[in-house]
Design an enzyme around this catalytic site. Structure first.
Site, PDB file in Angstrom:
ATOM      1  N   HIS A  17       0.842  -1.205   0.000  1.00 20.54           N
ATOM      2  CA  HIS A  17       0.000   0.000   0.000  1.00 20.54           C
ATOM      3  C   HIS A  17       0.877   1.254   0.000  1.00 20.54           C
ATOM      4  CE1 HIS A  17      -3.108  -2.599   2.354  1.00 20.54           C
ATOM      5  NE2 HIS A  17      -3.579  -2.418   1.127  1.00 20.54           N
ATOM      6  N   ARG A  90      -1.779  -6.181  -8.237  1.00 16.24           N
ATOM      7  CA  ARG A  90      -0.556  -6.961  -7.997  1.00 16.24           C
ATOM      8  C   ARG A  90      -0.355  -8.019  -9.067  1.00 16.24           C
ATOM      9  NH1 ARG A  90      -2.762  -8.094  -2.100  1.00 16.24           N
ATOM     10  NH2 ARG A  90      -4.514  -8.337  -3.515  1.00 16.24           N
ATOM     11  N   SER A 128      -2.855  -7.627   3.073  1.00 15.98           N
ATOM     12  CA  SER A 128      -3.111  -7.483   4.518  1.00 15.98           C
ATOM     13  C   SER A 128      -3.542  -8.819   5.112  1.00 15.98           C
ATOM     14  CB  SER A 128      -4.212  -6.452   4.757  1.00 15.98           C
ATOM     15  OG  SER A 128      -3.839  -5.198   4.255  1.00 15.98           O
TER      16      SER A 128
END
Ligand code: PNS
Length: 163
Positions: A17, A90, A128
């Site tokens: 991030h 990603r 995350s």
């Protein structure tokens, strides 16, 4: 003034991030990092905690502002007078979900444009969710999150040792 919104759950902020945020500040005069208030996901950190972590980890980036929002992203965009959404992609697997969101946001508000940015290659597998899982199971995530986030994980999550 070029203004963009980088929305997400950020539970917690990862180096991936942060990499997107840094790259975003090179393109926009103001980058509003917008934390979704979504209790349904039973987050590890409260919205206030996530916002504080993002604020502290981006203190060297004056273009960054940290906000929270609930409801539709496009409504938040209108409230802050922004028309560009930044999202990080990603891998190809992210693309389908991101495409759906971008097109839905365009359907809801034709003035909203989404731009996809690529993180540094070393963060292409970082999420995350995986950071929390690996940390919980005793794995080393020090390279994957900012030091402040690592401290918060240590304070929040008991590490479960394997057998
Ligand atoms: O980090 P995440 O969880 O992938 O972020 C997802 C987010 C917050 C960008 C997305 O869930 C969102 O924008 N939610 C707000 C509700 C909304 O506007 N939904 C319709 C657009 S698809």
């Amino acid at each position: 003034m070029r203004v963009a919104v980088y929305p997400g759950s950020f539970d917690p902020l990862t180096n991936g991030h942060l990499d997107i945020i840094r790259r975003g500040t090179l393109l926009f005069d103001r980058l509003l990092v917008a934390v979704l208030e979504n209790e349904g996901k039973s987050p590890l950190f409260t919205v206030a905690e996530r916002m504080e972590l993002i604020t502290r980890c981006t203190h060297d980036l004056p273009a960054v502002e940290v906000h929270s929002f609930s409801g539709l992203l496009v409504d938040f965009m209108q409230r802050v007078d922004a028309s560009v959404v930044v999202r990080g992609i990603r891998a190809v697997s992210d693309y389908e979900y991101e495409l759906q969101m971008a097109l839905m946001n365009r359907e809801l508000h034709p003035g909203v444009e989404t731009i996809f940015m690529l993180p540094a290659v070393e963060y292409t597998y970082v999420s995350s969710r995986l950071v929390k899982e690996v940390f919980r199971l005793g794995g080393d995530v020090a390279r994957l999150v900012p030091p402040l986030v690592l401290d918060s994980l240590k304070a929040r999550l008991p590490v479960t040792a394997g057998c």
